[in-house]
Scaffold this active site. Structure first.
Site, mmCIF file in Angstrom:
data_model
loop_
_atom_site.group_PDB
_atom_site.id
_atom_site.type_symbol
_atom_site.label_atom_id
_atom_site.label_comp_id
_atom_site.label_asym_id
_atom_site.label_seq_id
_atom_site.Cartn_x
_atom_site.Cartn_y
_atom_site.Cartn_z
ATOM 1 N N GLU A 101 0.841 -1.209 0.000
ATOM 2 C CA GLU A 101 0.000 0.000 0.000
ATOM 3 C C GLU A 101 0.872 1.253 0.000
ATOM 4 O OE1 GLU A 101 -3.206 0.033 -1.120
ATOM 5 O OE2 GLU A 101 -3.651 -1.401 0.473
ATOM 6 N N HIS A 102 0.527 2.187 -0.909
ATOM 7 C CA HIS A 102 1.276 3.433 -1.112
ATOM 8 C C HIS A 102 2.681 3.159 -1.661
ATOM 9 C CE1 HIS A 102 -1.347 6.625 0.775
ATOM 10 N NE2 HIS A 102 -1.965 5.513 1.147
ATOM 11 N N THR A 103 2.906 1.943 -2.107
ATOM 12 C CA THR A 103 4.216 1.606 -2.678
ATOM 13 C C THR A 103 4.317 2.043 -4.134
ATOM 14 O OG1 THR A 103 3.248 -0.532 -3.139
ATOM 15 C CG2 THR A 103 4.651 -0.399 -1.194
ATOM 16 N N GLY A 151 -16.539 6.079 -3.113
ATOM 17 C CA GLY A 151 -15.885 6.609 -1.913
ATOM 18 C C GLY A 151 -15.459 5.524 -0.943
ATOM 19 N N ALA A 152 -15.371 4.271 -1.416
ATOM 20 C CA ALA A 152 -15.019 3.166 -0.524
ATOM 21 C C ALA A 152 -13.577 2.726 -0.728
ATOM 22 C CB ALA A 152 -15.968 1.986 -0.756
ATOM 23 N N SER A 186 -11.512 2.337 -6.133
ATOM 24 C CA SER A 186 -11.096 2.922 -7.411
ATOM 25 C C SER A 186 -12.216 3.043 -8.424
ATOM 26 C CB SER A 186 -9.952 2.122 -8.039
ATOM 27 O OG SER A 186 -8.840 2.185 -7.213
ATOM 28 N N SER A 187 -13.348 3.566 -7.955
ATOM 29 C CA SER A 187 -14.414 3.835 -8.915
ATOM 30 C C SER A 187 -13.919 4.839 -9.959
ATOM 31 C CB SER A 187 -15.657 4.360 -8.213
ATOM 32 O OG SER A 187 -15.336 5.451 -7.386
ATOM 33 N N ASP A 211 -4.130 1.910 -9.426
ATOM 34 C CA ASP A 211 -5.560 1.716 -9.679
ATOM 35 C C ASP A 211 -5.841 1.510 -11.167
ATOM 36 O OD1 ASP A 211 -5.540 2.368 -7.020
ATOM 37 O OD2 ASP A 211 -6.217 4.419 -7.331
ATOM 38 N N TYR A 258 -3.215 11.942 1.762
ATOM 39 C CA TYR A 258 -2.482 11.198 0.737
ATOM 40 C C TYR A 258 -1.265 11.981 0.232
ATOM 41 C CZ TYR A 258 -1.786 8.335 -3.433
ATOM 42 O OH TYR A 258 -1.257 7.514 -4.405
#
Ligand code: GLA
Length: 397
Positions: free
Chosen positions: A40-42, A138-139, A142-143, A188, A237
């Protein structure tokens, strides 16, 4: 209305198109949402990540127009007061696509794709578009990336050109960075573009090489929406991104991807303590991706669980992107799963979803435990989605 709710995104996109524009669409495209299993965030640190595309889609129904206007119906959004029919409407001239200042956020993704595709020399003619989807908004699933990829494929189908999936993903990332105001990495869009049914994707976010990793057949991908809304654009972020850049600079490397054990033990002590913790999360979560790939291929549920738990704790303690109700939700799910898989928060952080990889036989038990044991701070129950790893974006018709 209730009939509408049960219809698939494809049916709703087509019905919305016909109702709003009085004709049938010529082309249909779709793109999936994604969950990140680990890493994550990588992505913006040029490290590894391991997502999979999931069977929740955005569908675009499209037809040519003779003028230079793009007219869009967003079937899932509320109509503006006094506006025509169901859904939100947007309209812009192709030459004004870069003008996003006065546009609602959802339309910026469409304008951004038009702007970037044109910038890159691809013909984009006037079009009428209808968008519908079943990706929870918003979950953290990646909508927005699935919208960008579905829009990209709609224009490619209408205008008679095609792009390699990685190029399409990069166009989406640029649309989001430049026109939607989020400095996201490429995770994403690459996931939505390159998904492979039944597989996770071991993603090298430097070379953009993606290796599909088969998921054990009896494992479910459970996605539990905490109903704690997160907004990436407004969240921390961008701050995390700056801290990672500061860490790379302090360690004298291009990106945190380049930090090895020797460099870390030599130089980490010189970093500001907060920046050091941020970097530690990135370096070790990136390494956990190869471990999870191996564990999935071996079907080693205990190892899967161990890695996912470590990743969650690293996001909680070092990267500090979880919130206490999310920690409690992940722990509650892990309790039910025991040594037979794992649970962790997924995505940008500060809310969103907790995912679990667990035997299908445990799904009901996890569902019941979540129903009994979890409420969001504003009293809402979580929503449990049982998902499957799915294929990436493309043209449907
Ligand atoms: C968001 C961003 C991605 C990635 C994740 C965290 O989803 O859009 O680029 O950084 O957060 O892994």
């Amino acid at each position: 209305m209730s009939q509408d709710r049960q219809a698939t995104p494809r049916e709703r996109a087509v019905q919305g198109f016909e109702r709003a524009f009085g004709q049938s669409p010529e082309r249909l495209s779709r793109a999936p949402a994604r969950v990140n299993l680990i890493g994550e965030h990588t992505d913006y640190n040029e490290g590894f990540a391991m997502p999979c595309a999931i069977d929740r889609d955005t569908v675009v129904a499209a037809a040519h127009r003779d003028d230079d206007v793009i007219e869009v119906l967003a079937c899932d959004l509320p109509a503006e007061a006094g506006g025509p029919g169901d859904g939100a409407r947007g309209r812009f001239r192709i030459g004004d696509a870069t003008d996003v200042a006065a546009s609602p956020q959802w339309l910026r993704y469409v304008q951004g794709m038009v702007a970037v595709l044109r910038e890159q020399g691809h013909a984009v003619g006037g079009a009428t578009l209808s968008i519908a989807g079943n990706v929870p908004q918003g979950a953290g699933l990646s909508s927005s990336a699935s919208l960008e990829m579905a829009i990209g494929h709609a224009f490619s189908a209408l205008n008679g050109w095609s792009l390699p999936p990685t190029t399409m993903a990069l166009a989406g990332q640029r649309a989001e960075n430049v026109y939607a105001g989020c400095r996201c990495g490429v995770l994403d869009q690459l996931s939505s573009s390159l998904g492979v049914k039944g597989h996770a994707l071991l993603m090298d976010c430097r070379s953009l090489a993606v290796r599909p990793i088969p998921m054990p057949a009896d494992i479910a991908v459970l996605v539990v929406d905490s109903k704690i809304q997160r907004g990436l654009v407004d969240s921390e972020y961008n701050l995390r991104r700056q801290q990672c850049e500061a860490a790379a600079k302090g360690l004298g490397v291009t990106a945190l991807r380049d930090v090895d054990d020797a460099l870390w033990s030599h130089r980490a002590g010189q970093l500001d303590p907060v920046v050091r913790r941020r970097a530690r999360h990135i370096i070790w979560d990136s390494r956990r991706c190869a471990g999870l790939a191996d564990a999935l291929m071996r079907g080693d549920l205990a190892a899967i669980g161990h890695l996912m738990r470590e990743s969650h704790w690293s996001m909680r303690d070092d990267f500090e992107i979880t919130v206490p109700p999310i920690d409690a939700l992940a722990a509650l799910m892990q309790d039910v799963i025991g040594d037979h898989g794992g649970a962790r928060m997924t995505g940008g952080g500060f809310g969103g979803c907790v995912i679990a990889l667990a035997p299908r036989a445990l799904v009901d038990e996890i569902r019941v435990a979540v129903e009994r044991g979890y409420r969001s701070p504003d009293g809402r129950a979580a929503e449990v989605h049982v998902c499957a790893a799915s294929d990436g974006a493309g043209v449907l018709a």
